[in-house]
Enzyme design. Sequence first.
Site, short mmCIF file in Angstrom:
data_model
loop_
_atom_site.label_atom_id
_atom_site.label_comp_id
_atom_site.label_asym_id
_atom_site.label_seq_id
_atom_site.Cartn_x
_atom_site.Cartn_y
_atom_site.Cartn_z
N LYS A 45 46.28 1.03 -18.55
CA LYS A 45 47.71 1.32 -18.62
C LYS A 45 48.43 0.47 -19.66
O LYS A 45 49.50 0.85 -20.15
CB LYS A 45 48.38 1.14 -17.25
N LYS A 67 48.39 12.80 -12.41
CA LYS A 67 49.68 13.44 -12.20
C LYS A 67 50.71 13.02 -13.23
O LYS A 67 51.73 13.69 -13.42
CB LYS A 67 50.20 13.17 -10.77
N LYS A 82 40.21 11.03 -16.17
CA LYS A 82 40.57 11.36 -14.79
C LYS A 82 41.75 12.35 -14.78
O LYS A 82 42.66 12.21 -15.61
CB LYS A 82 40.98 10.04 -14.14
#
Length: 329
Positions: free
Chosen positions: A111, A195, A192
């Site tokens: 991230k 969302k 992955k």
Amino acid sequence: MKRVLSGIQPSGRLTLGNYIGAMKNFVKLQDLHQCYFMVADLHAITVPQQPETLRDLSEANAALFIAAGIDPAKSNVFLQSAVPQHAELGWLLTTLTTMGELERMTQFKEKSNGKESIGAGLFVYPSLMAADILVYNADLVPVGEDQKQHLELTRDLAGRFNHRYGECFTLPEPYIPEVGARVMSLDDASKKMSKSSSVAASFIALLDPPDVIRKKISRATTDSGAEVRYDEATKPEISNLMSIYSQCSGSSLEDIRLKYEGQMYGGFKKDLAEVIVNTLEPLQKRYYEIRESGEIQDILAQGARNAHEVASRTLDDVKQRMGFLPSKH
Ligand code: TYM
């Protein structure tokens, strides 16, 4: 009866990855154990969020929990921010966590990769997650594969606290599905399904209408072969679609292979789209009914009251052990 805790960040609309990796197990575990399922809104703000969007997603995702089969009569469903003990224990555990441990977290590395300015919240995110789990002394934590490392840190912190201040915390176990623990993106099987992705074609949202689901599956990337066979190393895209098929239909990977033996990908993908539509249609119907009824507010309030009761007891014990004077209100 064991205690179960898990959470999902309202950082986007819930996907089939969240459903298969985590929520299906929430529903399964609630019949056996005492369950706490939260919308992890304090975690969502570790990256910038628009207040209106955060409010909307928090309520929508809580309603999706119920629509997916979490029964508020059996499970406690609440917002993380409604139980202040999470944040308070999060701070106490941050003081027991080392920089090295946090630097090793792969989710933090992913991230923060390439970012010029990295929020401190993103860095200490795992200590707050440890608090979420330990404040209920959860035995089991149903999650997807990507949360395993955070669970290991949680166990280390629980052990460290117990060693320093006496036995207080239960060491939690991850509860990860055998098939579908890591649902991959439809457009890139090396990533992955997420969302918070900006590429809508990469995920199936639980609220995607049937035609959108059909289109996304028909366009999902596959290899140039024609064999419906599970092999993550050489056929990651088809393997991913087979896991989704298996988790939505209840068929084993071997049954699926046999069913499509000698066929091209087209028929398999068409059937897969219908299997997903059949799984999500009843969930979507319930979702709109729940939103319409306005009952989600009461469910969240009751869930938070029950959660608060357990969390405040743990926190009082923790503070007493650490040497804080009792506070009188
Ligand atoms: P989050 O919001 O990223 O994801 C919620 C849950 O869904 C699982 N998941 C997946 N499983 C399979 N395939 C995928 N593509 C996929 N994407 C997501 C995640 O593993 C997770 O179980 N840190 C957590 C939220 C959290 C939490 C907690 C979880 C906060 N506190 C305490 C458990 C216990 C997170 O970011 O999940």
